[in-house]
Design an enzyme around this catalytic site. Sequence first.
Site, short mmCIF file in Angstrom:
data_model
loop_
_atom_site.label_atom_id
_atom_site.label_comp_id
_atom_site.label_asym_id
_atom_site.label_seq_id
_atom_site.Cartn_x
_atom_site.Cartn_y
_atom_site.Cartn_z
N GLY A 55 0.35 -1.20 -0.21
CA GLY A 55 0.42 -0.09 0.18
C GLY A 55 1.23 1.40 0.31
N TRP A 57 2.43 2.66 -2.47
CA TRP A 57 2.74 4.01 -3.75
C TRP A 57 0.35 4.58 -3.65
CZ3 TRP A 57 4.35 2.44 -9.09
CH2 TRP A 57 5.26 2.79 -9.32
N ASP A 75 -4.33 -5.67 -6.34
CA ASP A 75 -3.05 -6.86 -5.76
C ASP A 75 -3.38 -8.35 -5.07
OD1 ASP A 75 -0.06 -5.95 -4.99
OD2 ASP A 75 -0.28 -8.03 -4.42
N ASP A 91 -5.97 -10.96 -9.36
CA ASP A 91 -5.32 -11.08 -10.28
C ASP A 91 -5.98 -9.98 -11.19
OD1 ASP A 91 -3.82 -11.59 -12.15
OD2 ASP A 91 -4.02 -13.82 -11.74
N ASP A 132 3.31 -0.41 -10.03
CA ASP A 132 4.26 -1.21 -10.00
C ASP A 132 4.78 -2.60 -9.68
OD1 ASP A 132 6.99 -0.85 -8.22
OD2 ASP A 132 5.95 -0.93 -6.11
N LYS A 172 6.36 0.03 -14.02
CA LYS A 172 8.06 -0.52 -13.65
C LYS A 172 8.07 -1.74 -14.93
CE LYS A 172 8.65 -3.78 -10.20
NZ LYS A 172 8.15 -3.52 -8.68
C1 LIG Z 1 7.09 -4.21 -5.96
S1 LIG Z 1 5.43 -5.06 -5.25
C2 LIG Z 1 4.31 -3.24 -5.41
C3 LIG Z 1 4.84 -2.45 -4.19
C4 LIG Z 1 3.28 -1.56 -3.51
N1 LIG Z 1 3.64 -0.62 -4.69
C5 LIG Z 1 3.41 -0.39 -2.96
O1 LIG Z 1 4.54 0.53 -2.78
O2 LIG Z 1 3.64 -0.86 -2.06
C6 LIG Z 1 4.44 -5.70 -6.67
C7 LIG Z 1 3.56 -6.17 -6.51
O3 LIG Z 1 2.66 -6.64 -7.48
C8 LIG Z 1 1.67 -8.13 -7.18
N2 LIG Z 1 1.17 -8.48 -8.80
C9 LIG Z 1 2.31 -9.49 -9.09
N3 LIG Z 1 1.24 -10.35 -9.86
C10 LIG Z 1 -0.32 -9.42 -9.59
C11 LIG Z 1 -1.46 -9.54 -10.49
N4 LIG Z 1 -1.33 -11.04 -11.41
N5 LIG Z 1 -2.70 -8.51 -10.07
C12 LIG Z 1 -2.67 -8.20 -9.26
N6 LIG Z 1 -1.35 -7.97 -8.86
C13 LIG Z 1 -0.29 -8.53 -8.42
C14 LIG Z 1 2.63 -8.90 -5.82
O4 LIG Z 1 1.29 -9.38 -5.54
C15 LIG Z 1 3.19 -7.68 -5.02
O5 LIG Z 1 2.56 -7.56 -3.90
#
Ligand SMILES: C[S@@+](CC[C@H](N)C(=O)[O-])C[C@H]1O[C@@H](n2cnc3c(N)ncnc32)[C@H](O)[C@@H]1O
Length: 264
Positions: A55, A57, A75, A91, A132, A172
């Site tokens: 959370g 961002w 997420d 997802d 992200d 990203k």
């Molecule tokens: C680097 S983290 C994000 C950090 C977040 N921006 C923050 O500041 O707290 C990347 C996130 O992408 C999520 N993610 C990966 N594949 C996903 C998908 N298909 N659908 C939703 N979220 C996904 C992961 O669960 C992970 O929590």
Amino acid sequence: MSKRWFQAHQRDTWRRQARSKGYRARSAFKLKQIQEKFHLIREGDLVFDVGCHPGGWTQVAVEETGPNGLVIGIDLLASAPVEGAQMVTGDVTDSTSQQQILELLQEGMKVDGTLLPQGEQEQRLFNTIVSDISPRLTGQYDRDQAISLELVAMVFDFTLPLLAPGGAFVTKIFQGTGIEGIVKAAKQRFSRVQRFSPDASRNSSSEVFLVCKNKLPLPKKGSRDKSVAQELDLHLESEGIIQPKKDELSGEIKSGFRRIPKKE
Ligand SMILES: C[S@@+](CC[C@H](N)C(=O)[O-])C[C@H]1O[C@@H](n2cnc3c(N)ncnc32)[C@H](O)[C@@H]1O
């Protein structure tokens, strides 16, 4: 001083700063630095935060949109609530979760929980999309990078129809093979596309952020009948990275604009 030690030290510095400022993740500073440079989020905006857990961002986006805005996050992992945001656990590539996002968008709920006036509801689109997203990393860089690229293409394809013309998108992306295919597809859909490495992520990985501003009302010619995922595949095929897909009905091999007849 070894590179690894320096990178770990940098990460700790951002982590400490995040803790002292009440952010859930050091990644919050990446969005803050992107925002400082590009001013993607404005007060009152409707923002979609893709891959929002835990959370960080979302917290930054809520600060920027203020009390008249709304941040919707998604997420795979559940996040503790962020005041001023609505977070969906699911997802982003799955149709059930996508439906949930569409419903939240249509409800047009403001952060204070009040509904937008009738009539305004259907027109509501996101002003900014921030992503992200990162797949679960296996440690095999080529594999992780390829999966991430595909995920980014899917995020573009689901979210772009929900982004208002003129809107901004940041994602990203991991540097490497095929990235040019995504950049090219983005340039067909936005008037300005730039790569940016915020200080908070510099030295720490091969990630870079693709900042896309001013979504065009329609994609440029050549892209109107294609998705970003299809354009990425065409790029990868043209680079000889993937095999052209076979047409299921005719059995012909389709590759870009060139059709190679099936060999008997
Ligand atoms: C680097 S983290 C994000 C950090 C977040 N921006 C923050 O500041 O707290 C990347 C996130 O992408 C999520 N993610 C990966 N594949 C996903 C998908 N298909 N659908 C939703 N979220 C996904 C992961 O669960 C992970 O929590």
